[in-house]
Design a protein around this motif. Structure first.
Motif, mmCIF file in Angstrom:
data_model
loop_
_atom_site.group_PDB
_atom_site.id
_atom_site.type_symbol
_atom_site.label_atom_id
_atom_site.label_comp_id
_atom_site.label_asym_id
_atom_site.label_seq_id
_atom_site.Cartn_x
_atom_site.Cartn_y
_atom_site.Cartn_z
ATOM 1 N N ARG A 18 0.771 -0.967 -0.021
ATOM 2 C CA ARG A 18 -0.034 -0.140 0.262
ATOM 3 C C ARG A 18 0.842 1.378 0.017
ATOM 4 O O ARG A 18 2.062 1.158 0.581
ATOM 5 C CB ARG A 18 -0.990 -0.056 1.141
ATOM 6 N N PHE A 19 0.468 2.236 -0.638
ATOM 7 C CA PHE A 19 1.191 3.518 -0.523
ATOM 8 C C PHE A 19 1.121 3.977 0.910
ATOM 9 O O PHE A 19 0.100 3.900 1.609
ATOM 10 C CB PHE A 19 0.762 4.447 -1.762
ATOM 11 N N GLU A 20 2.107 5.046 1.012
ATOM 12 C CA GLU A 20 2.354 5.642 2.428
ATOM 13 C C GLU A 20 2.539 6.836 2.199
ATOM 14 O O GLU A 20 3.157 7.305 1.258
ATOM 15 C CB GLU A 20 2.889 4.597 3.465
ATOM 16 N N PRO A 21 2.391 7.824 3.316
ATOM 17 C CA PRO A 21 2.951 9.341 3.168
ATOM 18 C C PRO A 21 4.185 9.559 2.735
ATOM 19 O O PRO A 21 4.495 10.483 1.981
ATOM 20 C CB PRO A 21 2.463 10.003 4.543
ATOM 21 N N ALA A 22 5.146 8.608 3.202
ATOM 22 C CA ALA A 22 6.434 8.788 3.163
ATOM 23 C C ALA A 22 6.949 8.658 1.485
ATOM 24 O O ALA A 22 8.131 8.910 1.036
ATOM 25 C CB ALA A 22 7.296 7.849 3.749
ATOM 26 N N ASP A 23 6.081 8.040 0.709
ATOM 27 C CA ASP A 23 6.243 7.846 -0.850
ATOM 28 C C ASP A 23 6.070 9.198 -1.593
ATOM 29 O O ASP A 23 6.431 9.019 -2.713
ATOM 30 C CB ASP A 23 5.250 7.013 -1.255
ATOM 31 N N VAL A 24 5.448 10.230 -1.321
ATOM 32 C CA VAL A 24 5.252 11.338 -1.985
ATOM 33 C C VAL A 24 6.398 11.955 -2.763
ATOM 34 O O VAL A 24 6.374 12.181 -3.955
ATOM 35 C CB VAL A 24 4.917 12.405 -1.016
ATOM 36 N N ALA A 25 7.748 12.224 -2.119
ATOM 37 C CA ALA A 25 8.652 12.572 -2.926
ATOM 38 C C ALA A 25 9.217 11.675 -4.056
ATOM 39 O O ALA A 25 9.422 12.084 -5.035
ATOM 40 C CB ALA A 25 9.849 13.005 -2.038
ATOM 41 N N ALA A 26 9.297 10.565 -3.821
ATOM 42 C CA ALA A 26 9.706 9.571 -4.948
ATOM 43 C C ALA A 26 8.575 9.308 -5.913
ATOM 44 O O ALA A 26 8.965 9.407 -7.067
ATOM 45 C CB ALA A 26 10.036 8.160 -4.101
ATOM 46 N N PHE A 27 7.478 9.160 -5.542
ATOM 47 C CA PHE A 27 6.299 9.387 -6.458
ATOM 48 C C PHE A 27 6.299 10.514 -7.600
ATOM 49 O O PHE A 27 6.299 10.358 -8.388
ATOM 50 C CB PHE A 27 5.164 9.182 -5.617
ATOM 51 N N ALA A 28 6.559 11.705 -6.750
ATOM 52 C CA ALA A 28 6.483 12.635 -7.596
ATOM 53 C C ALA A 28 7.722 12.905 -8.334
ATOM 54 O O ALA A 28 7.741 13.422 -9.687
ATOM 55 C CB ALA A 28 6.641 14.266 -6.712
ATOM 56 N N ALA A 29 8.980 12.540 -7.870
ATOM 57 C CA ALA A 29 10.151 12.345 -8.704
ATOM 58 C C ALA A 29 9.997 11.550 -9.994
ATOM 59 O O ALA A 29 10.454 12.119 -11.131
ATOM 60 C CB ALA A 29 11.248 11.901 -7.852
ATOM 61 N N TYR A 30 9.563 10.178 -10.018
ATOM 62 C CA TYR A 30 9.533 9.382 -11.080
ATOM 63 C C TYR A 30 8.245 9.564 -12.094
ATOM 64 O O TYR A 30 8.494 9.502 -13.134
ATOM 65 C CB TYR A 30 9.663 7.888 -10.784
ATOM 66 N N ARG A 31 7.285 10.219 -11.488
ATOM 67 C CA ARG A 31 6.133 10.870 -12.126
ATOM 68 C C ARG A 31 6.561 12.046 -13.206
ATOM 69 O O ARG A 31 5.837 12.082 -13.770
ATOM 70 C CB ARG A 31 4.809 10.700 -11.604
ATOM 71 N N SER A 32 7.616 12.649 -12.678
ATOM 72 C CA SER A 32 7.804 13.837 -13.252
ATOM 73 C C SER A 32 8.782 13.616 -14.371
ATOM 74 O O SER A 32 9.281 14.552 -15.104
ATOM 75 C CB SER A 32 8.494 14.942 -12.323
ATOM 76 N N GLU A 33 9.511 12.425 -14.383
ATOM 77 C CA GLU A 33 10.326 11.840 -15.421
ATOM 78 C C GLU A 33 9.866 12.215 -16.891
ATOM 79 O O GLU A 33 8.696 11.451 -17.200
ATOM 80 C CB GLU A 33 11.131 10.841 -15.316
ATOM 81 N N PRO A 34 10.358 12.995 -17.787
ATOM 82 C CA PRO A 34 9.408 13.293 -19.211
ATOM 83 C C PRO A 34 9.478 11.882 -19.667
ATOM 84 O O PRO A 34 8.482 11.574 -20.529
ATOM 85 C CB PRO A 34 10.518 14.133 -19.881
ATOM 86 N N ALA A 35 10.517 10.972 -19.646
ATOM 87 C CA ALA A 35 10.390 9.661 -20.332
ATOM 88 C C ALA A 35 9.479 8.562 -19.660
ATOM 89 O O ALA A 35 8.575 7.777 -20.414
ATOM 90 C CB ALA A 35 11.798 8.755 -20.240
ATOM 91 N N VAL A 36 9.177 9.008 -18.586
ATOM 92 C CA VAL A 36 8.010 8.175 -17.727
ATOM 93 C C VAL A 36 6.686 8.513 -18.129
ATOM 94 O O VAL A 36 5.589 7.859 -18.393
ATOM 95 C CB VAL A 36 8.203 8.225 -16.358
ATOM 96 N N ALA A 37 6.351 10.078 -18.135
ATOM 97 C CA ALA A 37 5.118 10.539 -18.436
ATOM 98 C C ALA A 37 4.808 10.766 -19.936
ATOM 99 O O ALA A 37 3.802 10.865 -20.385
ATOM 100 C CB ALA A 37 5.206 12.065 -17.888
ATOM 101 N N ARG A 38 5.648 10.403 -20.891
ATOM 102 C CA ARG A 38 5.617 10.310 -22.371
ATOM 103 C C ARG A 38 4.295 9.792 -22.949
ATOM 104 O O ARG A 38 3.569 10.563 -23.437
ATOM 105 C CB ARG A 38 6.819 9.918 -23.115
ATOM 106 N N TYR A 39 4.110 8.667 -22.467
ATOM 107 C CA TYR A 39 2.875 7.838 -22.913
ATOM 108 C C TYR A 39 1.737 7.837 -21.891
ATOM 109 O O TYR A 39 0.731 6.996 -22.244
ATOM 110 C CB TYR A 39 3.151 6.400 -23.403
ATOM 111 N N GLN A 40 1.828 8.640 -20.982
ATOM 112 C CA GLN A 40 0.764 8.729 -19.775
ATOM 113 C C GLN A 40 -0.016 9.920 -19.875
ATOM 114 O O GLN A 40 0.100 10.647 -20.659
ATOM 115 C CB GLN A 40 1.518 8.598 -18.502
ATOM 116 N N VAL A 41 -1.042 9.869 -19.172
ATOM 117 C CA VAL A 41 -2.391 11.082 -19.496
ATOM 118 C C VAL A 41 -1.710 12.321 -18.731
ATOM 119 O O VAL A 41 -2.185 13.242 -18.884
ATOM 120 C CB VAL A 41 -3.826 10.585 -18.897
#
Length: 179
Positions: free
Chosen positions: A16-39
């Motif tokens: 399960r996700f937890e509050p401590a995941d916020v920074a890492a989640f924001a970091a990888y979801r902010s990568e242009p290559a990761v977001a390229r094919y996502q909404v």
């Protein structure tokens, strides 16, 4: 309070996700290559990531709608796997995201396999997935896991200023080989 763990594999913890995941989640979801094919578009602001992680942390896994699983390797959040359960409880849709630095190691395959084991064990009969036709890595992952390509929707999605083709995949419970 201990984090709820849904599955462990040789190298990963699916939890399960937890509050401590916020920074890492924001970091990888902010990568242009990761977001390229996502909404979503990069970067993902920390405030938006905090809101999403809070929702993920409190969602009910077996209820209709989207449920997001956190994927951890070596104590680090490296991605997520999502399942959207249909109202009828017998169908679901799959999505997955992995940080660029952790791609190419088989983590996504391992994480998705563990989530599919869990989902099919609850009586889900069919899992579908779709991806941008240019996203060959995701298409190959789905095929490796036994998904059948069921179609191509030409210029179906308007994504980031352009029309994109969508590949459609499906996997039936009777075709799934629990590992």
């Amino acid at each position: 309070m201990a984090t709820e763990v849904f599955a462990t594999t040789e190298r990963l913890v699916v939890r399960r996700f937890e509050p401590a995941d916020v920074a890492a989640f924001a970091a990888y979801r902010s990568e242009p290559a990761v977001a390229r094919y996502q909404v979503w578009s990069a970067p993902v602001p920390v405030a938006d990531a905090r809101h999403l992680v809070t929702e993920f942390a409190t969602a009910a896994e077996q209820e209709p709608g989207w449920f997001q699983y956190a994927v951890e390797a070596g104590g680090v959040l490296v991605g997520d796997v999502a399942i959207c359960r249909h109202d009828n409880g017998m169908q679901a849709e799959l999505g997955f995201t992995l940080a660029t630095a952790h791609q190419g190691r088989g983590y996504a395959t391992e994480a998705v396999r563990s989530v599919l084991d869990r989902v099919f064990a609850t009586g889900v009969r069919r899992v579908s997935a779709e991806c941008d036709a240019r996203n060959t890595a995701s298409a190959r992952l789905l095929e490796r896991l036994g998904f059948q390509r069921e179609g191509l929707r030409r210029e179906h999605s308007w994504l980031k200023g352009e029309w994109t083709d969508d590949l459609l995949f499906g996997l039936l419970a009777r075709e799934w080989r629990v590992s």
